[in-house]
Every structure is written in C-alpha cells, then in structure tokens.
Design a protein around this motif. Structure first.
Motif, short mmCIF file in Angstrom:
data_model
loop_
_atom_site.label_atom_id
_atom_site.label_comp_id
_atom_site.label_asym_id
_atom_site.label_seq_id
_atom_site.Cartn_x
_atom_site.Cartn_y
_atom_site.Cartn_z
N LEU A 92 -60.37 10.55 -9.10
CA LEU A 92 -59.61 9.30 -9.07
C LEU A 92 -60.08 8.44 -7.91
N GLU B 99 -50.55 4.06 -19.63
CA GLU B 99 -50.10 5.22 -18.86
C GLU B 99 -50.55 5.04 -17.41
N ARG B 100 -49.79 5.67 -16.49
CA ARG B 100 -50.24 5.54 -15.11
C ARG B 100 -51.50 6.38 -14.87
N GLY B 101 -52.20 6.08 -13.79
CA GLY B 101 -53.50 6.70 -13.52
C GLY B 101 -53.45 8.21 -13.48
N SER B 102 -52.42 8.77 -12.87
CA SER B 102 -52.34 10.22 -12.74
C SER B 102 -52.24 10.90 -14.10
N ARG C 9 -53.35 9.65 -16.91
CA ARG C 9 -54.66 9.52 -17.56
C ARG C 9 -55.62 10.56 -17.02
N GLY D 275 -50.04 3.83 -10.03
CA GLY D 275 -49.86 2.60 -10.80
C GLY D 275 -50.58 2.64 -12.13
N TYR D 276 -50.46 1.54 -12.86
CA TYR D 276 -51.02 1.45 -14.21
C TYR D 276 -52.33 0.67 -14.24
N VAL E 290 -54.09 7.79 -6.17
CA VAL E 290 -53.50 8.98 -6.78
C VAL E 290 -52.90 8.60 -8.14
N GLY E 291 -53.23 7.42 -8.61
CA GLY E 291 -52.79 7.03 -9.95
C GLY E 291 -51.31 6.76 -10.04
N THR F 248 -60.18 5.14 -12.76
CA THR F 248 -60.20 4.08 -11.75
C THR F 248 -58.85 3.35 -11.73
N ALA F 249 -58.45 3.00 -10.52
CA ALA F 249 -57.17 2.31 -10.35
C ALA F 249 -57.36 0.81 -10.21
N GLU G 188 -63.58 6.19 -17.10
CA GLU G 188 -63.22 4.79 -16.86
C GLU G 188 -64.21 4.11 -15.93
N PRO H 171 -47.92 11.51 -7.92
CA PRO H 171 -47.85 11.48 -9.39
C PRO H 171 -48.79 12.48 -10.04
N ILE H 172 -49.87 12.84 -9.34
CA ILE H 172 -50.79 13.83 -9.93
C ILE H 172 -50.08 15.18 -10.00
#
Lengths: 77, 125, 428, 346
Positions: C338, D182-185, D187, C421-422, C418-419, C364-365, D204, C258-259
């Motif tokens: 991340l 929004e998803r982490g990536s 953000r 999720g929310y 890797v972000g 942070t996830a 964060e 997703p990044i």
C-alpha cells in the motif's frame, strides 16, 4: 536505445559503467567501463596510458561483437 | 558507525555542527545543487550513507538538504547509491517543476534548517 | 489475546457542566478537560473548541487526531508508555466513543500543514470531516524548542482523548466486536488449512516531527518485532509525525488500523491472520538494510504465506517499501503493497521515488499532487496564518475570493497509506 | 461541426507502395474511410475535407510535410481533426501521430487517431494524443471508426473523456484520482487473497517494466565491417549546435566525423546534465572513443568507422523518446550499410 538498435537487426555492444543498468535497458552484449563521468578514460593516468586503457576496452567491445550470445552477456577480462 | 563520512550540505546548522568531526562540503546553493554534488561523488565511487530524500518535507518545499556519504571512494560505483540519488534528483526536478519553492520568511527557513539538521544528526548518532 | 471493542455511537458533542455520555451525546465539562490537560508547564495557553460535520469550519494546522477510548477490563490502560504504565495491552474490554475525535492544533514549525475542512470540497478528502471533533488548541511558552513543543502538544492530545474516553467507561456499548489472536503455535493450529498472513506495518521514524512511538519507545530505535493486532487498538502505537498531512498516520488511524480490521474480517474464512510485524523507516541506509532483512526473517520465521505491507510517508520510505517487498518476495512469500503517489499536478510523472518489478500487487491511495479548491470557511480554528503559509506555499495559492487552491497533500488523511480512505488512482 | 480527415495514399485510393511518395493533397469532402465515419457521426459532424499524403513522402520530408498539411488544415477551420485509422501500418501510424500532435499543439484543435497497439506510433504518441486501439488490419475498420467517431464528437463538444477501457483509447499514462467503492485496506486484503489463490488481480499501480530483445548473430568479419558509434553520453560538437537538452532530451544529433581523428576540448563537449562534465569536456574520447577506432581503422582491424555518429542525452529521457531515437537511428544505420554498433553510455 540499445534495445531498438538490436531489434532493428544490428548487433550492438553496450559500453556502460553500471552493468545492472545496462541489463535493465536490455543490452545483450555488455562491456563494463571505468566510471560514469569518464567511461572510456581515466584522468589520473598519463595520456598514453589512458589511450591504451581505452583501446583495451574498445577491443573488448569488438570481441563482443564477434561473439555469439544467447542471452545478456557481460564481457569482462 | 564505523565508516568515515563526508557531509554534503547547504544548511549552515549542519556545517557548523559537523565541521569539527567530519569532512564537510558546504554548498552555497540550492537543495538541487546539493543532490547534484552528491551524485558527482557517487559517480566517483563514494557511497550514500543517508537517504537523499530524508524527511517528508518535499524537496520543493524545504530549501535545505544534508546528505552523508562515505569519505572513501570505492573502486566501483555503488548501484544502490546511484539509483537512490538519480531517483531523488528526478523526483526533485519533477516537484520543483510542479510548484517551485517560494521565498519563505526567515522564521520558516529557521525551522526548515532545524528539521534538516535534527534528522541528519539523529541518523548519524 | 482477546479484546472486546465496545463501540458507543456518539451523534453530538456539547459543552456542559459535567462530562458524561447520554443518549448518544457526549457532554464535556470544558474547565475540567482543560485542567486535565493543562498541567504541562511547556504550554502557556490551551483552549478547546468543537467542530461538527457539515459546519463551515476549517481546522488548521492539524497536528494529530486521536480517538477517545477507555480500558474497561483487562491489563493496562490506553496509550501505554505515555498516559498509562507500560503494561501489555490488547486484551479484555475497551470502550470507544465512536464518532468523536480529539484534534490537536498548534503551530509547531512555521511551515506547518494539515487541514481538516468540516464542509465543502475539502471535507470529501479527510475522514475527520465525518467525526465530531474536540479541537485542542495549544500555545507553547516562548522559545520552546521544536521537539519539546511537539511532545507537549502530542501528550496533551492523549490526555484529552483518555479523559473523554473515561466518560464511556460505564456506558453500555451499542455494538461489541470481538477480536482474537492466539499465541503463534495455537493460532497456526486453529486454521491449519488456511493461508497464513502477516501484516508488515511500517512506521514513520525519521526523526524530529517524523516519529512514531510503540509503548513509549521511539520506533527508530526498534528492531522489527511482533505485535498482537489488538494491542494496536489500545493505543500501543501513537503518532509523533507532524509532516505530510495526507499520508501520515494520525494516532486515530493507528488505533483504528483498517488493514488489521479488514484482515480480521477474513480471518478464519479465507486466511489465518497471525499478527503484525512492525518495522521502521530510518534515514541511515544501513538501518534500512537491517530493518528490511530483519522484517523478512521475522515474517519467514512466523510462517507467513503472504503479507500486506503498508508504507508511511514520501521519498525515503519508498526505499524501505521496495526493500521490504524484495526481501520478503525473495523468500517466496507473496506481498501486497500500500502506498500513495506523487505523480505531479497533471498526473503524468513517475509516481514513486523507488520501484521494483517484484511489486506486482499494489494498492494506491491516490495522487497527492492533485489540485482541489478549498472554499473560504466561516470559521477557522487553530492558526489562520498557517493557512496563509499553505496558501502561498509550496502546495497552494490564495485566490481572490478567499478560497485556496491546494494540492490534496495538505489535507489530513487524504491519501492514507494504510487504506483508511477510498481515494485511489487509475491510468487514463 | 466540421472535421478534417487525414489518410495515406492507400486509403486515399491513389495506390499502394508505388504511390507512397506523393506529396500531400487535399480533397473537398469524403474519401475512402470517410464514408464509414459519415455514418458513425450520424449527422452530428461532417468531414469537410480529406488530406491524402504518401507514407514515404511524409517519412522522408517530415518537417515540410507537416507544414504543408498544417496549412491545409487551417484553411478549413475544423472543430476536430481525425487521422487514420492506421492499424498496424508503421509509417502511416507515425505520420498520423506526428500530424495529429502538430494540429493539437500548433492549431489548438482536438485530435483523434486510431492504431493497433504494436504500431510504433502508439509508443511515440500515446502520451500526447488520444489513440483509439484498433485491430491490426483494415478488417477492424468498422469498430475503429465507431470508437474514433464517438471520441471525436466528445472531444469537439468538450465533454469529459472517460477511462481508456470505457472509451477504447490507448492508456496515456496519466494518473487520475477517484473514490473507489471500497476503502484501500479492504481492496488490499481482497487483492492479497486473490494473489494467494493464484487468481487474476489488477494492480492499481504498475511498477516500470522492461522487455527483452533476442541478441543478433555476431559480426562475421570485423575487418570488413562498418562500425558506427552511438552514445547516450551527450557528446556533441562544441557549442551543441542542435541544442540537445541536458536532461529529458527530446532529440538526438547526427554528426559527421569524416577526417576527425581525435576529439579535443576545443572541438567537442558533452551536453549531458547527468554527470560532472569536467572530464568529458577536456577529452570527449573518454565517452566516445573516436581516436581509438580511427587507429583500429588504419590498422585494418575494423573495416571502417561510419562517417556519422549519433548522440543524445540519456538523462531523464523518457522511455518513449529513447525508443524512438533508437528506432530512427537504427533505420539510418541500416540504410547506410552499417554492420555493427558500439553504443557508449556513462
């Protein structure tokens, strides 16, 4: 701790083995010591030698307390 | 790897496998006991060669740990080693306090030993 | 390198006499699929099941999740180094069966974790409760060593995903996205006024059950190197990582990084996205020094003004994250990190095993120690006894009504670093 | 719902510093700022009693004052306990925090207080209790009372407490998960672009930070100076009489070394769990150099060695505790006329 004592207006010297840690805790006058389990001693020396070593370090601490500093200062030999 | 090492471990697989080639300090105790022993070595000038929290298996999950440190005790304490071991102990205590390990069946223990050993073997080769 | 990603939206998956895609449904010839993946003499028995969103199904223990894709045009094939030859991938056209996922399950070691719940509270935390999952259940031959077992199950997953992907080869996609990254000097010239960004992509590489592969190469053996973002979309990076379900990157997440997607979104508008530097997370401290130095050097050489660094895993990798951050910031290059957190069940503890004041921009996830109650499910696919181990184990406990009180770290993808999720965390 | 309110002698309209020594007393109903609370509570809760205690009395007789006040609180069966607001008054803030924490821990009653962010009570108690962030003086009373009253009602009703920003309390350092928009990536990319442009962004996860203190001027004449020893190396009289914990110490010890010329394995040891204790247990001078300082004292090289030394265990000790120990020790040393401090760590 060292920072709060300094903040209260007392000059304080931090005798600490790991100088960078002393810096991160905010000490301004720092005297590096021997080793973590025996900062002011060395069990490998004779009693007399060990005490002489300790005295040398404490005298260095006293010198630090008598020295004006503007920033974090390490007092080595 | 040039530097001679000490293996500190409570994993019998690591003990038997490395005993021939390296100095091994076998700890009859917990994962935390291993980390504390490593800490004491570092306080005396030895340096970490491998990360004390290697592996994603949490320290309150696996009971086994193997850590490699230098055989040589250097004049001064190595700050990086010190920070790594102190942080590792702190996080281990936190997780143990969070949820203590259970009594695993032998087959699971065997797997934990195998993973610990494989990771360290792989790191040293 | 230019890649067209053709997305075929799949709304349903069913077993049928022929494997094909029709009107948004993926039909699977079960026997053919089993035959395709069943050639490994290390696996005694393989079975396949389907789990759909909303069904009261629990999959456990999840080893990997893989997206069915197929190369339609261009060099090479999906999963180079494993399923296809090691030709360079990442250009031409690739089709994706969007909305499906191959999930491999198999108890490789006794403590295995990794839960996907298709319904209930747990479903909120895993992205794979929203995909139609084709679950491959693998039983090894007796006394198969762990690393052989891991490899056999891993390859079975790729084979299944590649096999299913082929069903989309001649289907006209519902949506085509084009991604393009030029060779460095041209890419820099394309948007000379925009800040140049590199993605520093950290790969889990500590050893047994903690590995990642790049074109078939074990990532612990690489020196940090450059990779075009589109190569990743064709499965150039795959996961052999079975531990730490919440914050490992399954192969699916590598393929959909997703990044990379979100950097492309801003590419040519706010930033000039130059590409990815992949690096590893090794156990040996000298390796960490080498890799972080090398990463910083490479990022500087490529001319980056700023980077995003993503971590994978817990403990040891925190050290790599901090070292990468420090080395790169020391060169005057801005960083965003991340990670996820292990702040204890009460959320009150120090979250990372290492930290640096230079890490002033962190995403942070979530706190992986957070507790959730996973309700009992009507059906369990995989190895229910793994559930017992998790339930009684370090991260959970079994309650009287059959529900499991567990930390979200047992849920696949719950705190994706890797972000993907929310989930995130704030200080109260 | 019933409320007991704690205030100091000043807000209790008894007097200023000259009345700071008064012991705790209880009044039925409202006193001083209680009137403002009455309005803010809009009849949903009532202050049934007000406890007034002098700030000096509390500071100097903490254990006794705490017990007395807890007894008073108990008698009124409150649903909630409010202390302050203390604004920037240091001793008042510490008293509010101390007593509120005790009411919460020992009586199981929800508590709220209010302080200015730089009040030392904030750092000491923000992890334990809800402290509404106030202005630095009573000019901020209105706003403080409104927020404290709203918080008190929520706590008493057992309602969910929102974020520090929503409710106006000081961050307690508890990490709470939630699903972002929004998803982490995404953000991460947004944050990166802000960072590149030099725009403000909110991390964060805050990495631990350290502040600095300006160095004090040096000791003028060391031969006349009274020097005190402080250690985080855990040196305690044999048997560890104060039971200082081996890690995450919650207290420090004060020990009389009058007539002690040498620390020996028979008399002193370390309570520290963060290093191999063998060497310090054999000879604690290796951590706390009493022997050498006695020599220097006798030789006239220093004025004197202070009669008491202070020790704690600097192992996993929270920053807040370390700060508190430091501040309290410094206060005692100043009162005792100490001129300089040697602090030893391992």
């Amino acid at each position: 701790m060292v920072k709060e004592i300094e903040r209260a207006g007392l000059p304080v010297v931090h005798m600490c083995t790991i100088v960078p840690i002393s810096k991160t805790v905010g000490a301004n006058r720092i005297v590096p010591t021997v080793a973590i389990p025996h900062p002011l001693g060395n069990p490998n020396l004779s009693r007399a030698e060990e005490k002489a070593l300790r005295r040398k370090l404490v005298e260095r601490a006293l010198k630090a307390l008598q020295t004006p500093v503007g920033d974090q200062t390490v007092f080595e030999e | 790897m040039i530097e001679k090492i000490i293996i500190v471990t409570n994993n019998v697989l690591s003990d038997t496998s490395f005993r021939g080639n390296h100095r091994v300090d076998f700890i009859e105790g917990s994962l935390l006991d291993v980390l504390i022993k490593v800490r004491d070595y570092i306080h005396l000038g030895h340096r970490l060669m491998t990360h004390p929290l290697m592996g994603s298996i949490k320290p309150n999950q696996t009971p086994y740990k193997t850590v490699a440190i230098t055989l040589k005790a250097y004049e001064s304490v190595d700050l990086n080693s010190l920070i790594l071991i102190e942080n590792s102990i702190e996080i281990t205590l936190k997780l143990l306090n969070n949820k203590p390990p259970r009594n695993w069946p032998e087959e699971v223990l065997e797997d934990y030993r195998a993973v610990d050993f494989e990771l360290i073997k792989n790191a040293l080769n | 390198m230019r890649l067209e990603l053709g997305k075929i939206y799949i709304k349903d998956v069913q077993f049928a006499s022929e494997t094909r895609v029709e009107n948004g449904t993926l039909f699977i010839n079960r026997e053919e699929l089993l035959k395709e993946i069943g050639e490994d003499e290390r696996l005694k028995h393989i079975d396949v099941e389907i789990a759909k969103p909303g069904e009261e199904v629990r999959i456990i223990p999840v080893k990997d999740v893989i997206e069915p894709r197929v190369k339609v045009e261009g060099n090479g094939g999906i999963f180079p180094g494993f399923i296809s030859k090691v030709d360079t991938v990442g250009s031409g056209r690739t089709h994706v069966l969007k909305g499906t996922a191959v999930v491999t399950t198999g108890r490789i070691v006794g403590f295995q974790e990794g839960i996907i719940d298709m319904a209930g509270e747990g479903a909120k935390y895993t992205p794979f409760s929203k995909t139609n999952n084709i679950v491959i259940i693998c039983e090894p031959v007796d006394d198969l060593p762990q690393h052989e077992h891991e490899e056999a199950v891993r390859i079975a997953g790729y084979k299944a995903a590649a096999y299913l992907g082929k069903a989309g080869k001649d289907i006209s996609p519902d949506e085509v996205k084009v991604y393009e990254t030029l060779p460095l000097l041209e890419q820099v010239k394309q948007y000379p006024e925009l800040p140049r960004v590199i993605y520093v992509y950290m790969l889990q590489s500590q050893g047994l059950l903690h590995d990642t592969y790049v074109y078939g190469v074990d990532a612990k053996k690489i020196i940090p190197t450059f990779i075009y973002p589109t190569e990743v979309f064709d499965g150039a990076i795959v996961s052999g990582n079975c531990v730490s379900a919440c914050d490992k990157n399954p192969t699916y997440v590598h393929m959909n990084n997703p990044i990379i997607e979100d950097l492309y979104e801003r590419h040519g508008k706010d930033i000039n996205f130059l590409g990815c530097v992949i690096t590893n997370e090794n156990v040996y401290l000298a390796d960490k020094e080498r890799s972080s130095n090398y990463t910083a050097k490479l990022v500087e050489f490529l001319g980056a003004d700023a980077v995003i660094i993503s971590e994978e895993g817990f403990g040891n990798p925190d050290a790599d994250l901090v070292m990468n951050c420090n080395r790169i910031e020391e060169k005057g290059i801005k960083t965003v990190l991340l990670t996820d957190e292990y702040a204890g069940r009460d959320g009150a503890s120090q979250s990372l095993a290492d930290s640096t004041p230079r890490g002033d921009a962190v995403i942070t996830a979530g706190n992986a120690n957070q507790i959730v109650i996973l309700p009992p499910m009507k059906k369990v696919i995989g190895h229910p006894n793994a559930a017992d181990i998790i339930a009684g184990g370090f991260a959970g406990s079994l309650m009287a009504d059959g529900s499991i009180e567990a930390e979200i770290q047992v849920i696949t993808g719950a705190t994706s670093e890797v972000g993907f999720g929310y989930l995130t965390t704030k200080t109260f | 719902m019933r409320i007991v309110h704690y205030i100091n002698q000043f807000f209790g309209q008894i007097g200023g510093e000259e009345k700071a020594h008064i012991p705790p007393q209880i009044r039925e109903g409202i006193v001083g700022p209680g009137m403002a609370f009455k309005q803010a509570l809009r009849g949903e809760a009532e202050i049934v009693a007000t406890i007034i205690c002098g700030d000096s009395y509390f500071a100097e007789n903490e254990a006794k004052a705490k017990a007395e006040i807890l007894n008073m609180v108990k008698k009124y069966y409150p649903d909630i306990f409010i202390a302050g607001p203390a604004f920037n008054a240091g001793r008042y803030g510490i008293a509010c925090g101390t007593i509120a924490k005790a009411v919460k821990d020992e009586l199981g009653i929800p508590v709220v207080t209010g302080m200015y962010v730089e009040n030392p009570g904030v750092e000491m108690f923000r992890r334990d209790i809800y402290i509404i962030s106030t202005k630095n003086s009573a000019a901020g009373m209105r706003d403080a009372v409104l927020k404290m009253a709203a918080m008190a009602l929520k706590l008493a009703k057992g309602e969910r407490i929102g974020s520090p920003a929503d409710e106006g309390y000081v961050e307690r350092g508890i990490r709470v998960n939630y699903f972002a928009g929004e998803r982490g990536s995404k953000r991460a990319v947004d944050m990166l672009i802000k960072k590149i442009k030099g725009e403000a962004f909110l991390t964060e996860f805050k990495m631990p930070e350290f502040d600095r203190v300006i160095p004090n001027p040096p000791v003028q004449d060391i031969t006349k100076a009274k020097i005190a020893l402080v250690t985080s190396g855990g040196i305690v009289p044999k048997g560890n009489p104060d039971r200082i914990e081996a890690s995450s110490a919650s207290k420090y010890g004060e020990y009389d070394i009058e007539g002690v010329f040498d620390l020996t394995g028979e008399t002193f040891e370390t309570a520290h769990g963060g290093y191999d204790p063998v060497y310090a247990n054999m000879d604690a001078d290796r951590v706390l150099p009493v022997d050498v300082l006695r020599d220097l004292e006798m030789e006239g090289r220093i004025g004197s060695l202070h009669r008491y030394y202070y020790a704690t265990v600097g192992n996993g000790t929270s920053v807040a505790n370390a700060k508190r120990f430091g501040a309290e020790i410094a206060k005692k040393l100043l009162l005792d006329g100490v001129n300089a401090v040697i602090l030893t760590s391992t």
